[in-house]
Design an enzyme around this catalytic site. Structure first.
Site, PDB file in Angstrom:
ATOM      1  N   LYS A 157       0.844  -1.186   0.000  1.00  0.00           N
ATOM      2  CA  LYS A 157       0.000   0.000   0.000  1.00  0.00           C
ATOM      3  C   LYS A 157       0.880   1.236   0.000  1.00  0.00           C
ATOM      4  O   LYS A 157       2.042   1.119   0.418  1.00  0.00           O
ATOM      5  CB  LYS A 157      -0.943   0.010   1.201  1.00  0.00           C
ATOM      6  CG  LYS A 157      -0.344  -0.227   2.588  1.00  0.00           C
ATOM      7  CD  LYS A 157       0.796   0.559   3.132  1.00  0.00           C
ATOM      8  CE  LYS A 157       0.614   2.027   3.345  1.00  0.00           C
ATOM      9  NZ  LYS A 157       1.849   2.659   3.952  1.00  0.00           N
ATOM     10  N   TYR A 208      -5.135   3.840   5.752  1.00  0.00           N
ATOM     11  CA  TYR A 208      -5.643   2.920   6.783  1.00  0.00           C
ATOM     12  C   TYR A 208      -6.929   3.448   7.408  1.00  0.00           C
ATOM     13  O   TYR A 208      -7.848   2.682   7.714  1.00  0.00           O
ATOM     14  CB  TYR A 208      -4.608   2.742   7.898  1.00  0.00           C
ATOM     15  CG  TYR A 208      -3.372   1.986   7.494  1.00  0.00           C
ATOM     16  CD1 TYR A 208      -3.353   0.595   7.508  1.00  0.00           C
ATOM     17  CD2 TYR A 208      -2.217   2.654   7.108  1.00  0.00           C
ATOM     18  CE1 TYR A 208      -2.209  -0.104   7.150  1.00  0.00           C
ATOM     19  CE2 TYR A 208      -1.071   1.963   6.746  1.00  0.00           C
ATOM     20  CZ  TYR A 208      -1.072   0.588   6.761  1.00  0.00           C
ATOM     21  OH  TYR A 208       0.051  -0.097   6.401  1.00  0.00           O
TER      22      TYR A 208
HETATM   23  P1  NAD Z   1      12.121   2.191   2.073  1.00  0.00           P
HETATM   24  O1  NAD Z   1      12.499   3.501   1.518  1.00  0.00           O
HETATM   25  O2  NAD Z   1      12.695   1.771   3.386  1.00  0.00           O
HETATM   26  O3  NAD Z   1      12.505   1.049   1.019  1.00  0.00           O
HETATM   27  C1  NAD Z   1      12.334   1.206  -0.383  1.00  0.00           C
HETATM   28  C2  NAD Z   1      13.270   0.258  -1.108  1.00  0.00           C
HETATM   29  O4  NAD Z   1      13.147   0.493  -2.499  1.00  0.00           O
HETATM   30  C3  NAD Z   1      14.738   0.488  -0.742  1.00  0.00           C
HETATM   31  O5  NAD Z   1      15.369  -0.750  -0.563  1.00  0.00           O
HETATM   32  C4  NAD Z   1      15.300   1.179  -1.980  1.00  0.00           C
HETATM   33  O6  NAD Z   1      16.668   0.883  -2.182  1.00  0.00           O
HETATM   34  C5  NAD Z   1      14.443   0.551  -3.076  1.00  0.00           C
HETATM   35  N1  NAD Z   1      14.431   1.332  -4.318  1.00  0.00           N
HETATM   36  C6  NAD Z   1      14.598   0.815  -5.540  1.00  0.00           C
HETATM   37  N2  NAD Z   1      14.542   1.765  -6.469  1.00  0.00           N
HETATM   38  C7  NAD Z   1      14.366   2.935  -5.825  1.00  0.00           C
HETATM   39  C8  NAD Z   1      14.251   4.294  -6.268  1.00  0.00           C
HETATM   40  N3  NAD Z   1      14.311   4.630  -7.554  1.00  0.00           N
HETATM   41  N4  NAD Z   1      14.058   5.243  -5.319  1.00  0.00           N
HETATM   42  C9  NAD Z   1      13.989   4.922  -4.010  1.00  0.00           C
HETATM   43  N5  NAD Z   1      14.083   3.635  -3.546  1.00  0.00           N
HETATM   44  C10 NAD Z   1      14.281   2.660  -4.455  1.00  0.00           C
HETATM   45  O7  NAD Z   1      10.548   2.121   2.105  1.00  0.00           O
HETATM   46  P2  NAD Z   1       9.610   1.157   2.966  1.00  0.00           P
HETATM   47  O8  NAD Z   1       9.259   1.828   4.232  1.00  0.00           O
HETATM   48  O9  NAD Z   1      10.187  -0.199   3.016  1.00  0.00           O
HETATM   49  O10 NAD Z   1       8.278   1.186   2.069  1.00  0.00           O
HETATM   50  C11 NAD Z   1       8.177   0.446   0.868  1.00  0.00           C
HETATM   51  C12 NAD Z   1       6.700   0.199   0.563  1.00  0.00           C
HETATM   52  O11 NAD Z   1       6.142  -0.563   1.631  1.00  0.00           O
HETATM   53  C13 NAD Z   1       5.859   1.476   0.468  1.00  0.00           C
HETATM   54  O12 NAD Z   1       4.850   1.287  -0.481  1.00  0.00           O
HETATM   55  C14 NAD Z   1       5.248   1.592   1.854  1.00  0.00           C
HETATM   56  O13 NAD Z   1       4.038   2.308   1.890  1.00  0.00           O
HETATM   57  C15 NAD Z   1       5.029   0.135   2.187  1.00  0.00           C
HETATM   58  N6  NAD Z   1       4.974  -0.115   3.633  1.00  0.00           N
HETATM   59  C16 NAD Z   1       3.938  -0.823   4.107  1.00  0.00           C
HETATM   60  C17 NAD Z   1       3.814  -1.055   5.462  1.00  0.00           C
HETATM   61  C18 NAD Z   1       2.667  -1.864   5.970  1.00  0.00           C
HETATM   62  O14 NAD Z   1       2.456  -1.882   7.179  1.00  0.00           O
HETATM   63  N7  NAD Z   1       1.930  -2.552   5.115  1.00  0.00           N
HETATM   64  C19 NAD Z   1       4.763  -0.539   6.336  1.00  0.00           C
HETATM   65  C20 NAD Z   1       5.849   0.165   5.821  1.00  0.00           C
HETATM   66  C21 NAD Z   1       5.944   0.378   4.451  1.00  0.00           C
END
Ligand code: NAD
Length: 366
Positions: A137, A223
């Protein structure tokens, strides 16, 4: 795929992980109707905070699927994850050779855990590679993108699910039951909010509209929108929203705090809010014969709820394990997930209308 050799005792042993944490509900029914099926291989795409901190650990506690592969642009992460989770080299991909995953029978499901602007592209490429998809999401930058993702997965005859873990979480399932079955009478009012105080990198993708689609509304508000929708079991028809910025230098490109009112066909009064500047996580529902509440409502830590002021006394589970196990079960049973792409699309239609209302200052039809 790998054969499942799960016995009931083995399942129960695995489920007693961490104090007070249980795998229940869908995971148990998954065991019951899935014991002769295959354990499906999942590849995580994007090894950021959520993959590292939540999904990979949760995948150590699943019965119908397992962490089989990874897609990462960082070679050091490939080495680290391979060693930590015993992932063979043949199941490790980067963003250049991603499409070659089509030839890998060990990967059944691709889980897209990337910044929001990449969700559409990687969901569609995963489906075209013949894989079932879970997309995190918020589903995409807008409803139009969601519709394209749904249709690409349909055309490829692959199942699509959104990372809506709360549909498998006992407290949230309880508010669905209380509200939709009108256990305390008809729900007449809901107030709900979700947010946190953003203290991270001021240059992160989350603060760029083109990469995140928006700010606290996209990330956290989704949410609260869902919470109202699944408590009532209805779809909203119109929305009016306002916003507030106390740190405009940080949130110059995206929303900080947004307030909205939703009109539902049943007439319930529904207010919601999202924020990157307030720690909120609650849902309060008033019904004709009583009230119920969740607080905290939406996190993946310990959640709590009350019915007429008395504790719900429900267990906290590893939500992500229950979520992915259920999806694997759906694939084996060839049935739609309870959180399909269409569910993500419904939320994004509301989000799109909230942004339109912030621009127009008026009620907007959803
Ligand atoms: P984050 O920034 O920690 O991780 C993103 C990942 O994508 C990194 O490993 C990064 O290296 C990679 N990536 C690849 N190409 C990229 C680019 N061009 N620019 C930036 N990053 C790039 O983010 P996150 O917190 O892990 O969130 C990722 C997804 O998961 C989002 O959609 C977020 O909303 C979702 N999420 C969901 C929950 C949940 O409870 N369901 C919780 C946290 C995050």
């Amino acid at each position: 795929m790998e054969a499942v050799s799960t016995s009931r005792r083995d399942f129960l042993r695995k489920s007693s992980i961490g104090a007070g944490t249980l795998l229940l509900g869908s995971a148990l029914s998954g065991w019951a109707c899935n014991k002769s099926s295959k354990k499906l291989g999942i590849a995580l795409v994007g090894l950021g905070n959520y993959s590292k901190g939540q999904l990979a650990p949760a995948l150590q506690h699943t019965t119908n699927c397992y962490l089989a592969g990874i897609v990462t642009g960082t070679p050091a992460k490939a080495v680290e994850w391979s060693a930590k989770y015993n992932i063979p080299q043949k199941n490790i991909y980067n963003y250049q050779n991603f499409d070659e995953i089509a030839d890998n029978p060990a990967i059944d499901i691709i889980y897209v855990v990337l910044p929001v602007f990449m969700h559409k592209e990687y969901t569609i490429r995963a489906a075209r590679a013949g894989k079932h998809v879970i997309c995190e999401k918020p589903m995409a930058l807008n409803a139009q993108e969601c519709a394209e993702m749904i249709s690409a997965c349909k055309n490829a005859d692959r199942l699509l699910s959104i990372g809506y873990r709360l549909h498998f979480e006992p407290h949230n399932m309880e508010v669905m039951r209380l509200g939709q079955k009108e256990v305390l009478g008809k729900v007449t009012a809901i107030d709900t909010g979700n947010g946190f105080v953003y203290g991270g990198d001021p240059n992160a993708w989350r603060l760029k509209k083109a990469l995140a689609g928006g700010g606290g509304l996209m990330d956290m508000g989704i949410y609260a929108i869902q919470g109202a929708r699944y408590t009532l079991g209805q779809e909203p028809v119109a929305v009016k929203a306002t916003q507030e910025k106390t740190r405009p230098e940080l949130f110059k490109d995206v929303d900080e705090t947004v307030f909205w009112e939703l009109k539902f066909p049943g007439g319930a009064k529904v207010t919601g809010k999202s924020s990157y500047n307030n720690n909120w996580s609650y849902l309060h529902a008033q019904a004709t014969n009583g009230k119920f509440a969740l607080e905290p409502a939406y996190g993946y830590g310990s959640l709590d709820g009350t019915i007429n002021g008395k504790p719900m006394q429900l267990p906290n589970i590893i939500q992500q394990a229950a979520q992915v196990d259920d999806f694997a079960n759906c694939i084996n049973a060839n049935k739609q997930s309870r959180v399909p792409g269409e569910e993500g699309l419904k939320d994004m239609k509301v989000v799109d209308a909230i942004y339109r209302s912030l621009d127009s200052g008026k009620w907007e039809t959803i």
